[in-house]
Design a protein around this motif. Structure first.
Motif, PDB file in Angstrom:
ATOM      1  N   ALA A 129       0.836  -1.205   0.000  1.00 18.29           N
ATOM      2  CA  ALA A 129       0.000   0.000   0.000  1.00 18.29           C
ATOM      3  C   ALA A 129       0.870   1.254   0.000  1.00 18.29           C
ATOM      4  CB  ALA A 129      -0.925  -0.004   1.212  1.00 18.29           C
ATOM      5  N   GLU A 130       1.933   1.239   0.791  1.00 16.69           N
ATOM      6  CA  GLU A 130       2.817   2.399   0.861  1.00 16.69           C
ATOM      7  C   GLU A 130       3.476   2.661  -0.483  1.00 16.69           C
ATOM      8  OE1 GLU A 130       5.404   1.331   4.036  1.00 16.69           O
ATOM      9  OE2 GLU A 130       4.056   2.097   5.609  1.00 16.69           O
ATOM     10  N   GLU A 131       3.822   1.591  -1.202  1.00 18.19           N
ATOM     11  CA  GLU A 131       4.448   1.749  -2.510  1.00 18.19           C
ATOM     12  C   GLU A 131       3.485   2.378  -3.516  1.00 18.19           C
ATOM     13  OE1 GLU A 131       5.886  -2.064  -3.637  1.00 18.19           O
ATOM     14  OE2 GLU A 131       7.574  -2.046  -2.219  1.00 18.19           O
ATOM     15  N   GLN A 132       2.181   2.274  -3.238  1.00 15.67           N
ATOM     16  CA  GLN A 132       1.188   2.862  -4.127  1.00 15.67           C
ATOM     17  C   GLN A 132       0.592   4.146  -3.546  1.00 15.67           C
ATOM     18  OE1 GLN A 132      -1.341   0.380  -6.335  1.00 15.67           O
ATOM     19  NE2 GLN A 132      -0.080  -1.442  -6.096  1.00 15.67           N
ATOM     20  N   GLY A 133       1.288   4.701  -2.560  1.00 16.54           N
ATOM     21  CA  GLY A 133       0.899   6.004  -2.035  1.00 16.54           C
ATOM     22  C   GLY A 133      -0.132   5.989  -0.931  1.00 16.54           C
ATOM     23  N   GLN A 134      -0.521   4.798  -0.434  1.00 13.36           N
ATOM     24  CA  GLN A 134      -1.517   4.707   0.640  1.00 13.36           C
ATOM     25  C   GLN A 134      -0.793   4.598   1.984  1.00 13.36           C
ATOM     26  OE1 GLN A 134      -4.626   1.825  -0.172  1.00 13.36           O
ATOM     27  NE2 GLN A 134      -4.227   1.958  -2.371  1.00 13.36           N
ATOM     28  N   THR A 135      -0.288   5.721   2.441  1.00 12.56           N
ATOM     29  CA  THR A 135       0.551   5.705   3.632  1.00 12.56           C
ATOM     30  C   THR A 135      -0.215   5.445   4.911  1.00 12.56           C
ATOM     31  OG1 THR A 135       0.327   8.110   3.790  1.00 12.56           O
ATOM     32  CG2 THR A 135       2.225   7.263   2.568  1.00 12.56           C
ATOM     33  N   ASP A 136      -1.545   5.595   4.875  1.00 13.30           N
ATOM     34  CA  ASP A 136      -2.331   5.428   6.095  1.00 13.30           C
ATOM     35  C   ASP A 136      -2.991   4.054   6.178  1.00 13.30           C
ATOM     36  OD1 ASP A 136      -4.049   5.821   4.002  1.00 13.30           O
ATOM     37  OD2 ASP A 136      -5.497   6.988   5.166  1.00 13.30           O
ATOM     38  N   PHE A 137      -2.610   3.122   5.311  1.00 17.16           N
ATOM     39  CA  PHE A 137      -3.285   1.823   5.287  1.00 17.16           C
ATOM     40  C   PHE A 137      -2.794   0.946   6.444  1.00 17.16           C
ATOM     41  CE2 PHE A 137      -3.759  -2.604   4.024  1.00 17.16           C
ATOM     42  CZ  PHE A 137      -5.097  -2.641   3.650  1.00 17.16           C
ATOM     43  N   ASP A 138      -3.729   0.512   7.289  1.00 15.77           N
ATOM     44  CA  ASP A 138      -3.442  -0.400   8.392  1.00 15.77           C
ATOM     45  C   ASP A 138      -4.553  -1.433   8.405  1.00 15.77           C
ATOM     46  OD1 ASP A 138      -3.132  -1.768  10.811  1.00 15.77           O
ATOM     47  OD2 ASP A 138      -2.367   0.002  11.850  1.00 15.77           O
ATOM     48  N   PHE A 139      -4.300  -2.569   7.786  1.00 14.73           N
ATOM     49  CA  PHE A 139      -5.336  -3.571   7.588  1.00 14.73           C
ATOM     50  C   PHE A 139      -5.949  -4.039   8.906  1.00 14.73           C
ATOM     51  CE2 PHE A 139      -6.465  -8.097   7.362  1.00 14.73           C
ATOM     52  CZ  PHE A 139      -7.529  -8.011   6.473  1.00 14.73           C
ATOM     53  N   LEU A 140      -5.119  -4.376   9.877  1.00  9.17           N
ATOM     54  CA  LEU A 140      -5.637  -4.902  11.141  1.00  9.17           C
ATOM     55  C   LEU A 140      -6.429  -3.836  11.903  1.00  9.17           C
ATOM     56  CD1 LEU A 140      -2.696  -7.120  12.438  1.00  9.17           C
ATOM     57  CD2 LEU A 140      -4.809  -7.823  11.304  1.00  9.17           C
ATOM     58  N   ALA A 141      -5.999  -2.593  11.840  1.00 12.30           N
ATOM     59  CA  ALA A 141      -6.743  -1.519  12.507  1.00 12.30           C
ATOM     60  C   ALA A 141      -8.117  -1.351  11.872  1.00 12.30           C
ATOM     61  CB  ALA A 141      -5.957  -0.212  12.440  1.00 12.30           C
ATOM     62  N   GLU A 142      -8.173  -1.416  10.537  1.00 16.06           N
ATOM     63  CA  GLU A 142      -9.460  -1.290   9.861  1.00 16.06           C
ATOM     64  C   GLU A 142     -10.366  -2.474  10.186  1.00 16.06           C
ATOM     65  OE1 GLU A 142      -9.478  -0.382   5.775  1.00 16.06           O
ATOM     66  OE2 GLU A 142      -8.231   1.415   5.984  1.00 16.06           O
ATOM     67  N   LEU A 143      -9.774  -3.650  10.284  1.00 16.49           N
ATOM     68  CA  LEU A 143     -10.569  -4.832  10.610  1.00 16.49           C
ATOM     69  C   LEU A 143     -11.154  -4.721  12.008  1.00 16.49           C
ATOM     70  CD1 LEU A 143     -11.621  -7.634   9.987  1.00 16.49           C
ATOM     71  CD2 LEU A 143      -9.389  -8.577  10.632  1.00 16.49           C
ATOM     72  N   ARG A 144     -10.335  -4.299  12.976  1.00 18.87           N
ATOM     73  CA  ARG A 144     -10.822  -4.169  14.351  1.00 18.87           C
ATOM     74  C   ARG A 144     -11.927  -3.124  14.467  1.00 18.87           C
ATOM     75  NH1 ARG A 144      -5.083  -4.725  15.453  1.00 18.87           N
ATOM     76  NH2 ARG A 144      -4.688  -6.723  16.514  1.00 18.87           N
ATOM     77  N   ALA A 145     -11.903  -2.116  13.613  1.00 20.16           N
ATOM     78  CA  ALA A 145     -12.894  -1.038  13.682  1.00 20.16           C
ATOM     79  C   ALA A 145     -14.062  -1.257  12.724  1.00 20.16           C
ATOM     80  CB  ALA A 145     -12.218   0.294  13.370  1.00 20.16           C
ATOM     81  N   SER A 146     -14.130  -2.409  12.087  1.00 19.84           N
ATOM     82  CA  SER A 146     -15.133  -2.617  11.045  1.00 19.84           C
ATOM     83  C   SER A 146     -16.553  -2.613  11.600  1.00 19.84           C
ATOM     84  CB  SER A 146     -14.860  -3.926  10.297  1.00 19.84           C
ATOM     85  OG  SER A 146     -14.873  -5.025  11.181  1.00 19.84           O
TER      86      SER A 146
END
Length: 339
Positions: A129-146
């Protein structure tokens, strides 16, 4: 047909390898059956029983709260690599009347465990994600907050237009990673007899993918294995199998792509007829999708196994995380010397 993980697989934030993960979780989590109507077919071959519209005994209650405990295993193989993941989670699902349908609200209460390897390693996904400019991507954080809201009928079928129109979904970019944890198993919309398999007429249903829509031809069969009347309840046991195939051509920005997809799933559902509530669902799903564009080909195949059990009532809060005890100086506390 409700497909768990569908909201996750359409996330516009996911691309590259992360897109492949999204497709794995969306397309292979499971087909839980369909509430598609089934008109009788004369002379249909290979059926133990002729399908007829009905199934009124199998419908969800108007108002309920459930705790869902899910275990999911996913294997992913793509042209760019492979990966595997195991998830255990506890969620809360609430339903209330919405006209002649239900408004369903799901929220993850506790991510008990998530382990991933290869393309499904959270650190690998973050790097991609960072290589594609998505510096704020945190998969586990998004999953926990789903969290998710949807409109479904009393068979569990999602009303996509009504769901998009919910106030909670306005301005949403569908970027949540919920693995379909909040979706209810679909229920049969046909009358069933114990021990007899009913095969629905082949029907067409679109599959929503991040890159477009694929029209799929679906073959679906239901079998009522029995009804357990012990304990003063009537618990129906269903087997549902689904096979689908489809292809389409998509165009955009001067390019054309051919996309084809195959899928297969088999699940067992236990349903409390008296309460109008699911008891459990378990089974497997497989899918394979190929994309040909600009002389290049990309493919991904998934295999998954799912097991979810439901209990009536709100989910208990997740246990608080505790840090190791430390002394005033910040060092770990030591046992007092023996006197």
């Amino acid at each position: 047909m409700t497909r768990p993980g569908s909201s996750f697989c359409t996330s516009p934030r996911l691309s590259g390898t992360i897109l492949a993960l999204a497709l794995a979780l969306g397309a292979s989590a499971c087909d839980k059956g369909s509430s598609a109507s089934a008109a009788p077919e004369d002379g249909a071959a290979g059926q133990d029983a002729v399908p007829s519209a009905g199934g009124e005994a199998y419908r969800y209650a108007d108002d309920f709260t459930l705790t869902a405990e899910t275990k999911l295993e996913v294997d992913l193989t793509t042209s760019e690599g492979s990966g595997a993941a195991e998830l255990q989670a506890r969620s809360q699902i609430e339903a209330k009347p919405a006209g002649d349908k239900l408004e369903v609200h799901g929220k993850l209460i506790e991510l008990v465990d998530f382990t991933g390897s290869g393309n499904l390693d959270p650190e690998f996904m973050k790097k991609q994600a960072e290589e594609q400019g998505q510096t704020d991507f945190d998969f586990l954080a998004e999953l926990r907050a789903s969290e998710a809201w949807s409109i479904v009928d009393h068979k569990g079928e999602t009303d996509d237009d009504a769901t998009k129109g919910l106030p909670q979904n306005q301005g949403s970019d569908d970027s949540g990673a919920d693995f379909g944890l909040f979706e209810l198993p679909d229920l049969p919309a046909v009358d069933l007899e114990v021990g007899k398999t009913v095969t629905l007429p082949t029907y067409e249903e679109p599959r929503q993918m991040p890159f477009g829509e694929i029209p799929m031809e679906i073959d679906e069969s239901w079998t009522l294995r029995g009804i357990d009347e012990s304990g003063g309840k009537h618990i129906a046991e269903f087997d549902v199998t689904v096979e689908g195939s489809g292809a389409t051509e998509l165009s955009g920005q001067g390019q054309t792509a051919m996309i084809s997809s195959l899928e297969e799933s088999a699940f067992t559902i236990f349903f409390d007829i008296d309460a109008g509530l699911p008891v459990s669902i378990s089974g497997y799903s497989q899918s394979e999708t190929t994309i040909d564009a600009g002389g290049q080909s990309f493919s991904f195949a998934t295999n998954s196994e799912l097991e979810t059990t439901y209990s009536v009532g709100a989910a208990a809060p997740a246990p608080a995380e505790t840090a190791p005890a430390e002394d005033a100086a910040g060092a770990p506390a030591e046992d007092a010397p023996a006197e």
